[in-house]
Scaffold this motif. Structure first.
Motif, PDB file in Angstrom:
ATOM      1  N   MET A 151       0.508  -1.557   0.030  1.00 19.01           N
ATOM      2  CA  MET A 151       0.028  -0.346  -0.085  1.00 19.01           C
ATOM      3  C   MET A 151       0.820   1.147   0.011  1.00 19.01           C
ATOM      4  O   MET A 151       0.327   2.449   0.942  1.00 19.01           O
ATOM      5  CB  MET A 151      -1.019  -0.047   1.054  1.00 19.01           C
ATOM      6  CG  MET A 151      -2.037  -0.927   1.046  1.00 19.01           C
ATOM      7  SD  MET A 151      -2.770  -0.394   2.607  1.00 19.01           S
ATOM      8  CE  MET A 151      -4.128   1.089   2.043  1.00 19.01           C
ATOM      9  N   ALA A 152       1.514   1.633  -0.779  1.00 23.85           N
ATOM     10  CA  ALA A 152       1.897   2.502  -1.423  1.00 23.85           C
ATOM     11  C   ALA A 152       2.936   3.632   0.506  1.00 23.85           C
ATOM     12  O   ALA A 152       3.234   4.491  -0.135  1.00 23.85           O
ATOM     13  CB  ALA A 152       1.303   3.806  -1.619  1.00 23.85           C
ATOM     14  N   GLY A 153       3.711   2.209   0.348  1.00 22.49           N
ATOM     15  CA  GLY A 153       4.693   2.493   1.782  1.00 22.49           C
ATOM     16  C   GLY A 153       4.298   3.110   2.820  1.00 22.49           C
ATOM     17  O   GLY A 153       4.762   3.383   3.542  1.00 22.49           O
ATOM     18  N   LEU A 154       2.783   2.457   3.437  1.00 22.55           N
ATOM     19  CA  LEU A 154       2.966   2.872   4.744  1.00 22.55           C
ATOM     20  C   LEU A 154       2.705   1.910   5.161  1.00 22.55           C
ATOM     21  O   LEU A 154       2.286   0.464   5.029  1.00 22.55           O
ATOM     22  CB  LEU A 154       0.769   3.231   4.594  1.00 22.55           C
ATOM     23  CG  LEU A 154       0.672   4.253   3.691  1.00 22.55           C
ATOM     24  CD1 LEU A 154      -1.241   4.466   3.517  1.00 22.55           C
ATOM     25  CD2 LEU A 154       1.291   5.340   4.389  1.00 22.55           C
ATOM     26  N   GLY A 155       3.286   1.919   6.550  1.00 18.67           N
ATOM     27  CA  GLY A 155       3.048   1.078   8.100  1.00 18.67           C
ATOM     28  C   GLY A 155       2.177   0.210   8.436  1.00 18.67           C
ATOM     29  O   GLY A 155       0.887   1.262   8.192  1.00 18.67           O
ATOM     30  N   THR A 156       2.006   0.017   9.484  1.00 20.27           N
ATOM     31  CA  THR A 156       1.535  -1.012   9.900  1.00 20.27           C
ATOM     32  C   THR A 156       0.616   0.642  11.111  1.00 20.27           C
ATOM     33  O   THR A 156      -0.570   0.773  11.317  1.00 20.27           O
ATOM     34  CB  THR A 156       1.708  -1.896  10.784  1.00 20.27           C
ATOM     35  OG1 THR A 156       2.053  -3.463   9.886  1.00 20.27           O
ATOM     36  CG2 THR A 156      -0.001  -2.268  11.503  1.00 20.27           C
ATOM     37  N   GLY A 157       1.541   1.330  11.132  1.00 21.01           N
ATOM     38  CA  GLY A 157       1.321   2.469  12.402  1.00 21.01           C
ATOM     39  C   GLY A 157       0.487   3.612  11.747  1.00 21.01           C
ATOM     40  O   GLY A 157      -0.528   4.036  12.388  1.00 21.01           O
ATOM     41  N   GLU A 158       1.156   3.777  10.066  1.00 16.74           N
ATOM     42  CA  GLU A 158       0.696   4.640  10.018  1.00 16.74           C
ATOM     43  C   GLU A 158      -0.802   4.627   9.282  1.00 16.74           C
ATOM     44  O   GLU A 158      -1.566   4.994   9.139  1.00 16.74           O
ATOM     45  CB  GLU A 158       1.501   5.076   8.334  1.00 16.74           C
ATOM     46  CG  GLU A 158       2.164   5.808   8.554  1.00 16.74           C
ATOM     47  CD  GLU A 158       3.232   4.669   8.617  1.00 16.74           C
ATOM     48  OE1 GLU A 158       3.408   3.507   8.872  1.00 16.74           O
ATOM     49  OE2 GLU A 158       4.704   5.823   8.779  1.00 16.74           O
ATOM     50  N   ILE A 159      -1.203   3.066   9.008  1.00 15.01           N
ATOM     51  CA  ILE A 159      -2.654   2.564   8.640  1.00 15.01           C
ATOM     52  C   ILE A 159      -3.417   2.522  10.375  1.00 15.01           C
ATOM     53  O   ILE A 159      -3.960   3.028  10.086  1.00 15.01           O
ATOM     54  CB  ILE A 159      -2.773   1.502   8.154  1.00 15.01           C
ATOM     55  CG1 ILE A 159      -1.863   1.615   7.144  1.00 15.01           C
ATOM     56  CG2 ILE A 159      -4.249   0.470   7.630  1.00 15.01           C
ATOM     57  CD1 ILE A 159      -1.885  -0.324   6.362  1.00 15.01           C
ATOM     58  N   LEU A 160      -3.001   2.673  11.347  1.00 15.02           N
ATOM     59  CA  LEU A 160      -4.139   2.586  12.197  1.00 15.02           C
ATOM     60  C   LEU A 160      -4.445   4.101  12.192  1.00 15.02           C
ATOM     61  O   LEU A 160      -5.416   4.590  12.987  1.00 15.02           O
ATOM     62  CB  LEU A 160      -2.786   2.079  13.189  1.00 15.02           C
ATOM     63  CG  LEU A 160      -2.683   0.529  13.234  1.00 15.02           C
ATOM     64  CD1 LEU A 160      -2.589  -0.513  14.717  1.00 15.02           C
ATOM     65  CD2 LEU A 160      -4.246  -0.359  13.162  1.00 15.02           C
ATOM     66  N   ILE A 161      -2.961   4.719  12.626  1.00 20.15           N
ATOM     67  CA  ILE A 161      -3.631   6.556  12.661  1.00 20.15           C
ATOM     68  C   ILE A 161      -4.453   6.938  11.719  1.00 20.15           C
ATOM     69  O   ILE A 161      -5.478   7.262  11.932  1.00 20.15           O
ATOM     70  CB  ILE A 161      -2.257   7.178  12.254  1.00 20.15           C
ATOM     71  CG1 ILE A 161      -1.321   7.216  13.577  1.00 20.15           C
ATOM     72  CG2 ILE A 161      -2.801   8.641  12.812  1.00 20.15           C
ATOM     73  CD1 ILE A 161       0.213   7.588  12.945  1.00 20.15           C
ATOM     74  N   ILE A 162      -4.308   6.670  10.270  1.00 19.20           N
ATOM     75  CA  ILE A 162      -5.635   6.368   9.279  1.00 19.20           C
ATOM     76  C   ILE A 162      -6.762   6.664   9.248  1.00 19.20           C
ATOM     77  O   ILE A 162      -8.202   7.223  10.151  1.00 19.20           O
ATOM     78  CB  ILE A 162      -4.958   6.479   8.211  1.00 19.20           C
ATOM     79  CG1 ILE A 162      -3.532   7.273   7.898  1.00 19.20           C
ATOM     80  CG2 ILE A 162      -6.185   6.349   7.281  1.00 19.20           C
ATOM     81  CD1 ILE A 162      -3.519   6.760   6.632  1.00 19.20           C
ATOM     82  N   ALA A 163      -6.769   4.969  10.159  1.00 21.20           N
ATOM     83  CA  ALA A 163      -8.189   4.200  10.549  1.00 21.20           C
ATOM     84  C   ALA A 163      -8.399   4.687  12.024  1.00 21.20           C
ATOM     85  O   ALA A 163     -10.298   5.807  11.840  1.00 21.20           O
ATOM     86  CB  ALA A 163      -8.374   2.937  10.877  1.00 21.20           C
ATOM     87  N   LEU A 164      -7.733   5.532  12.831  1.00 22.57           N
ATOM     88  CA  LEU A 164      -8.561   6.118  14.033  1.00 22.57           C
ATOM     89  C   LEU A 164      -9.032   7.303  13.865  1.00 22.57           C
ATOM     90  O   LEU A 164      -9.860   8.418  13.977  1.00 22.57           O
ATOM     91  CB  LEU A 164      -7.281   5.733  14.848  1.00 22.57           C
ATOM     92  CG  LEU A 164      -7.753   6.966  16.451  1.00 22.57           C
ATOM     93  CD1 LEU A 164      -8.678   6.550  17.096  1.00 22.57           C
ATOM     94  CD2 LEU A 164      -6.318   7.961  17.114  1.00 22.57           C
ATOM     95  N   VAL A 165      -8.036   8.307  12.823  1.00 20.95           N
ATOM     96  CA  VAL A 165      -8.877   9.735  12.082  1.00 20.95           C
ATOM     97  C   VAL A 165      -9.684   9.424  11.808  1.00 20.95           C
ATOM     98  O   VAL A 165     -10.722  10.281  11.841  1.00 20.95           O
ATOM     99  CB  VAL A 165      -7.778  10.425  10.967  1.00 20.95           C
ATOM    100  CG1 VAL A 165      -8.482  11.599  10.680  1.00 20.95           C
ATOM    101  CG2 VAL A 165      -6.612  10.440  12.508  1.00 20.95           C
ATOM    102  N   LEU A 166     -10.098   8.823  10.731  1.00 23.56           N
ATOM    103  CA  LEU A 166     -11.243   8.287  10.196  1.00 23.56           C
ATOM    104  C   LEU A 166     -11.906   8.005  10.818  1.00 23.56           C
ATOM    105  O   LEU A 166     -13.628   8.503  10.876  1.00 23.56           O
ATOM    106  CB  LEU A 166     -11.730   7.046   8.914  1.00 23.56           C
ATOM    107  CG  LEU A 166     -10.187   7.969   7.893  1.00 23.56           C
ATOM    108  CD1 LEU A 166     -10.185   5.933   6.590  1.00 23.56           C
ATOM    109  CD2 LEU A 166     -11.408   8.532   7.030  1.00 23.56           C
ATOM    110  N   VAL A 167     -12.131   7.077  12.100  1.00 21.29           N
ATOM    111  CA  VAL A 167     -13.671   6.909  13.187  1.00 21.29           C
ATOM    112  C   VAL A 167     -13.573   8.310  13.852  1.00 21.29           C
ATOM    113  O   VAL A 167     -15.289   8.627  14.365  1.00 21.29           O
ATOM    114  CB  VAL A 167     -12.671   5.716  14.274  1.00 21.29           C
ATOM    115  CG1 VAL A 167     -14.255   5.213  15.256  1.00 21.29           C
ATOM    116  CG2 VAL A 167     -12.776   4.770  12.902  1.00 21.29           C
TER     117      VAL A 167
END
Length: 81
Positions: free
Chosen positions: A1-17
């Motif tokens: 996924m475009a160089g996104l790590g697990t931490g970045e994905i979790l932060i994006i998911a948290l912001v969306l929620v």
């Protein structure tokens, strides 16, 4: 996924929620999925307005006749209203 790590994905998911709420996220994901499905279907099939292949004259005459019939029905409906 475009160089996104697990931490970045979790932060994006948290912001969306936080922004949209946990109740709206499944609906948003469904509508994005439907939109992508429609987009893929529309881009996969050949376009009717593609000028690379000629359209037979008979089909044009048939289309003109159908359009004239639809116009006559619309005129009849408009005169009733």
């Amino acid at each position: 996924m475009a160089g996104l790590g697990t931490g970045e994905i979790l932060i994006i998911a948290l912001v969306l929620v936080v922004l949209f709420g946990s109740r709206k996220l499944p609906d948003m994901a469904r509508s994005v999925g439907r939109s992508l499905r429609v987009f893929k279907a529309e881009t996969a099939r050949p376009h009717a307005d593609d000028e690379s292949r000629p359209v037979p004259a008979a089909s044009l005459e048939e289309q003109a006749r159908l359009l004239e019939e639809q116009a006559a029905r619309l005129r009849a409906q408009a005169s009733k209203a």
